[in-house]
Design a protein around this motif. Structure first.
Motif, PDB file in Angstrom:
ATOM      1  N   TYR A 213       7.324  10.843 -12.430  1.00 50.20           N
ATOM      2  CA  TYR A 213       7.253   9.736 -11.483  1.00 50.20           C
ATOM      3  C   TYR A 213       7.346  10.224 -10.043  1.00 50.20           C
ATOM      4  O   TYR A 213       8.238  10.992  -9.698  1.00 50.20           O
ATOM      5  N   LEU A 214       6.442   9.749  -9.215  1.00 47.33           N
ATOM      6  CA  LEU A 214       6.444  10.083  -7.788  1.00 47.33           C
ATOM      7  C   LEU A 214       6.775   8.820  -6.996  1.00 47.33           C
ATOM      8  O   LEU A 214       5.994   7.860  -6.998  1.00 47.33           O
ATOM      9  N   ASN A 215       7.945   8.809  -6.339  1.00 49.16           N
ATOM     10  CA  ASN A 215       8.337   7.593  -5.607  1.00 49.16           C
ATOM     11  C   ASN A 215       7.930   7.624  -4.144  1.00 49.16           C
ATOM     12  O   ASN A 215       8.034   6.627  -3.450  1.00 49.16           O
ATOM     13  N   ASP A 216       7.447   8.774  -3.663  1.00 45.30           N
ATOM     14  CA  ASP A 216       6.990   8.884  -2.273  1.00 45.30           C
ATOM     15  C   ASP A 216       5.564   9.434  -2.287  1.00 45.30           C
ATOM     16  O   ASP A 216       5.353  10.630  -2.452  1.00 45.30           O
ATOM     17  N   THR A 217       4.588   8.545  -2.107  1.00 47.62           N
ATOM     18  CA  THR A 217       3.188   8.953  -2.224  1.00 47.62           C
ATOM     19  C   THR A 217       2.767   9.942  -1.141  1.00 47.62           C
ATOM     20  O   THR A 217       1.752  10.626  -1.293  1.00 47.62           O
ATOM     21  N   HIS A 218       3.534  10.046  -0.063  1.00 49.31           N
ATOM     22  CA  HIS A 218       3.216  11.023   0.974  1.00 49.31           C
ATOM     23  C   HIS A 218       3.435  12.452   0.491  1.00 49.31           C
ATOM     24  O   HIS A 218       2.966  13.399   1.112  1.00 49.31           O
ATOM     25  N   ARG A 219       4.160  12.605  -0.621  1.00 54.49           N
ATOM     26  CA  ARG A 219       4.473  13.937  -1.141  1.00 54.49           C
ATOM     27  C   ARG A 219       3.618  14.289  -2.359  1.00 54.49           C
ATOM     28  O   ARG A 219       3.993  15.143  -3.156  1.00 54.49           O
ATOM     29  N   VAL A 220       2.467  13.647  -2.477  1.00 56.72           N
ATOM     30  CA  VAL A 220       1.643  13.876  -3.669  1.00 56.72           C
ATOM     31  C   VAL A 220       1.148  15.314  -3.753  1.00 56.72           C
ATOM     32  O   VAL A 220       1.053  15.896  -4.839  1.00 56.72           O
ATOM     33  N   LYS A 221       0.843  15.923  -2.606  1.00 60.20           N
ATOM     34  CA  LYS A 221       0.356  17.303  -2.615  1.00 60.20           C
ATOM     35  C   LYS A 221       1.421  18.244  -3.201  1.00 60.20           C
ATOM     36  O   LYS A 221       1.117  19.078  -4.066  1.00 60.20           O
ATOM     37  N   GLN A 222       2.659  18.097  -2.737  1.00 62.99           N
ATOM     38  CA  GLN A 222       3.746  18.926  -3.240  1.00 62.99           C
ATOM     39  C   GLN A 222       4.025  18.625  -4.710  1.00 62.99           C
ATOM     40  O   GLN A 222       4.323  19.536  -5.493  1.00 62.99           O
ATOM     41  N   ALA A 223       3.930  17.338  -5.069  1.00 65.21           N
ATOM     42  CA  ALA A 223       4.209  16.941  -6.456  1.00 65.21           C
ATOM     43  C   ALA A 223       3.193  17.549  -7.420  1.00 65.21           C
ATOM     44  O   ALA A 223       3.557  18.046  -8.488  1.00 65.21           O
ATOM     45  N   ILE A 224       1.920  17.532  -7.037  1.00 62.51           N
ATOM     46  CA  ILE A 224       0.878  18.100  -7.898  1.00 62.51           C
ATOM     47  C   ILE A 224       1.113  19.599  -8.090  1.00 62.51           C
ATOM     48  O   ILE A 224       0.987  20.127  -9.204  1.00 62.51           O
ATOM     49  N   ALA A 225       1.493  20.283  -7.010  1.00 52.71           N
ATOM     50  CA  ALA A 225       1.753  21.722  -7.094  1.00 52.71           C
ATOM     51  C   ALA A 225       2.936  22.013  -8.016  1.00 52.71           C
ATOM     52  O   ALA A 225       2.920  22.990  -8.777  1.00 52.71           O
ATOM     53  N   ALA A 226       3.956  21.166  -7.968  1.00 48.11           N
ATOM     54  CA  ALA A 226       5.168  21.387  -8.769  1.00 48.11           C
ATOM     55  C   ALA A 226       4.982  20.997 -10.231  1.00 48.11           C
ATOM     56  O   ALA A 226       5.451  21.681 -11.139  1.00 48.11           O
ATOM     57  N   VAL A 227       4.281  19.882 -10.452  1.00 46.87           N
ATOM     58  CA  VAL A 227       4.167  19.297 -11.796  1.00 46.87           C
ATOM     59  C   VAL A 227       3.023  19.914 -12.599  1.00 46.87           C
ATOM     60  O   VAL A 227       3.103  20.037 -13.811  1.00 46.87           O
ATOM     61  N   LYS A 228       1.943  20.295 -11.890  1.00 48.88           N
ATOM     62  CA  LYS A 228       0.725  20.797 -12.544  1.00 48.88           C
ATOM     63  C   LYS A 228       0.273  19.835 -13.656  1.00 48.88           C
ATOM     64  O   LYS A 228       0.211  20.184 -14.837  1.00 48.88           O
ATOM     65  N   PRO A 229      -0.050  18.586 -13.282  1.00 52.42           N
ATOM     66  CA  PRO A 229      -0.385  17.588 -14.308  1.00 52.42           C
ATOM     67  C   PRO A 229      -1.703  17.873 -15.014  1.00 52.42           C
ATOM     68  O   PRO A 229      -2.586  18.529 -14.459  1.00 52.42           O
ATOM     69  N   HIS A 230      -1.793  17.393 -16.247  1.00 58.92           N
ATOM     70  CA  HIS A 230      -3.071  17.427 -16.961  1.00 58.92           C
ATOM     71  C   HIS A 230      -3.965  16.273 -16.500  1.00 58.92           C
ATOM     72  O   HIS A 230      -5.181  16.341 -16.615  1.00 58.92           O
ATOM     73  N   THR A 231      -3.323  15.226 -15.995  1.00 54.97           N
ATOM     74  CA  THR A 231      -4.085  14.081 -15.511  1.00 54.97           C
ATOM     75  C   THR A 231      -3.235  13.254 -14.553  1.00 54.97           C
ATOM     76  O   THR A 231      -2.001  13.338 -14.568  1.00 54.97           O
ATOM     77  N   LEU A 232      -3.892  12.484 -13.702  1.00 58.48           N
ATOM     78  CA  LEU A 232      -3.232  11.455 -12.900  1.00 58.48           C
ATOM     79  C   LEU A 232      -4.276  10.423 -12.506  1.00 58.48           C
ATOM     80  O   LEU A 232      -5.434  10.761 -12.264  1.00 58.48           O
ATOM     81  N   CYS A 233      -3.872   9.159 -12.515  1.00 65.08           N
ATOM     82  CA  CYS A 233      -4.765   8.084 -12.080  1.00 65.08           C
ATOM     83  C   CYS A 233      -4.827   8.087 -10.559  1.00 65.08           C
ATOM     84  O   CYS A 233      -3.790   8.240  -9.898  1.00 65.08           O
TER      85      CYS A 233
END
Length: 444
Positions: A213-233
């Motif tokens: 879960y990402l509660n601060d959309t401004h941090r999506v770049k950092q979140a993607i780098a940390a989580v390495k998701p297989h998918t996101l809407c």
């Protein structure tokens, strides 16, 4: 863990029963994306309550209308700001009896308000334990699951009634279209108060995925780098930002690197057409693609975590050039079309059927046709039962059993849907946000 999730959600269900909530009573969730959001959601559903999401960015006027219209008895609030909003809402909504806040540091203003963590540390009554078992034994796919309020042309929201049969069909239909497996990681980036992310979260959990879960959309770049998701809407605006950032960086690079980038994109575009069966493969192209992938595409993919298998995109129209860029670099984006009234997806592109500019073909239990004024009409298992307490609006939304979408479109010879115009008054930004022109005109 799954065990913790089951324990927490069952306890929330019992606590709601102890607070006096009956079957089909309404529960509001007013919070940013957090694991507690989904725990409150599933906990309330276990108690056979009806969940009513409210955008954290809603105006006080909109939130008060939704709570009063749904006659919600409990509000789950996220942080301190959302708790204060919930307090103001309660003052204007006689139906609200309790407020439960996720953030345990928030100072409570009433004995009828609780911290979720504190409640989870209490022991529910034996009576609520027995009542929960009894409620779960009487569940039905025809039970109302949620009310999701959508914008009206006059700005007054309408509660879309979705039942368990709608959601169950949505999950089942996606199985044949989506390459998602147990253990895959999904990043919940879009608001859970919207049908797109919430429906996808249901799907992820049903299929044994891990939701982050990402509660601060401004941090999506950092979140993607940390989580390495297989998918996101995502919505088109997100893809547009990535596209612009990459091209800005390329434009400031030395000429030789610019040439390499544009050569690689050209190779990727041709290889994409081969992958879709629209062009014949060649050994030369295959060799070029491997080189382009090593020198350029792999670096771009790593910016997006390096594990993306696909990204569902919806909510607004996607520029064809932006879409082509992602397909070229080997990051599959799957454009779809849907509404709150249809549990999101009606049609979608798939890994093997990505047609630029189209929204793909209908899911297997959905039907679409073009009606008067080229309006897209939809029929199928995920279509809502109607608008809450609005029989006239419900009747007006259907034409002989077909849902009138308010969007104009066309269907090509292969069955792919294209959106050509918007019949309804609402305008939609690239963030997927509706704007009601009549209301803006009235304010002016």
């Amino acid at each position: 863990s799954w065990h913790q999730f089951d324990t927490i959600t069952s306890k929330i269900a019992q606590l709601l029963i102890d607070l006096g909530l009956h079957v089909h009573d309404k529960v509001v969730i007013l919070a940013q994306n957090t694991p507690q959001w989904t725990c409150a959601d599933i906990g309330a559903l276990k108690a056979r309550n009806v969940v009513v999401p409210v955008y954290p960015t809603s105006t006080m006027e909109q939130a008060v209308f939704i709570v009063n219209d749904s006659r919600a008895k409990v509000i789950f609030a996220g942080d301190e700001g959302q708790y204060h909003t919930a307090c103001k809402i309660q003052a204007q909504c006689p139906s609200v009896q309790h407020v439960v806040v996720f953030d345990s540091t928030v100072k409570l203003a009433s004995d009828a308000h609780f911290h979720l963590d504190a409640l989870l540390n209490t022991t529910p009554s034996q009576q609520s334990h027995d009542e929960l078992a009894q409620r779960l034994s009487r569940t039905s796919l025809d039970d109302l699951l949620t009310l999701i309020y959508t914008s009206g042309t006059t700005g007054e929201p309408k509660g879309v009634m979705l039942d368990y049969r709608n959601i169950a069909s949505m999950v089942e239909q996606h199985d044949t279209e989506i390459a998602f497996k147990a253990g895959d990681v999904s990043l919940a980036f879009l608001p859970l108060s919207h049908v797109f992310e919430r429906g996808w979260t249901f799907y992820v959990l049903c299929r044994g995925g891990r939701n982050v879960y990402l509660n601060d959309t401004h941090r999506v770049k950092q979140a993607i780098a940390a989580v390495k998701p297989h998918t996101l809407c995502v919505v088109p605006r997100f893809l547009e930002k990535v596209y612009s950032a990459v091209h800005d960086k390329v434009n400031s690079a030395p000429a030789i690197r610019q040439q390499l980038f544009h050569w690689a994109i050209g190779v990727g575009a041709r290889q994409f057409e081969v992958s879709q069966g629209r062009k014949r493969p060649s050994k030369l192209l295959s060799a070029q693609w491997k080189l382009a992938n090593k020198l350029v595409f792999s670096k771009l993919q790593n910016v997006l975590g390096g594990r993306l298998t696909f990204m569902p995109v919806g909510g607004a129209a996607l520029d064809v050039n932006v879409g082509a860029f992602f397909h070229s670099i080997g990051v599959p984006i799957l454009c779809g079309y849907g509404m709150t009234e249809t549990c999101a997806t009606v049609t979608c592109n798939t890994l093997n059927n990505r047609v630029p500019g189209s929204n793909g073909k209908p899911l297997h239990a959905m039907e679409i046709k073009i009606g008067a004024n080229n309006e897209i009409l939809v029929r199928g298992e995920t279509v809502m039962r109607g608008y809450f307490n609005r029989p006239e609006d419900t009747a007006e939304a259907f034409d002989n059993g077909w849902l009138k979408t308010g969007d104009a479109g066309m269907i090509d010879a292969e069955g792919n849907l294209y959106i050509t115009d918007r019949i309804k008054e609402l305008m939609k930004t690239s963030n997927g946000k509706y704007i009601a022109p009549q209301r803006v005109e009235g304010k002016v």
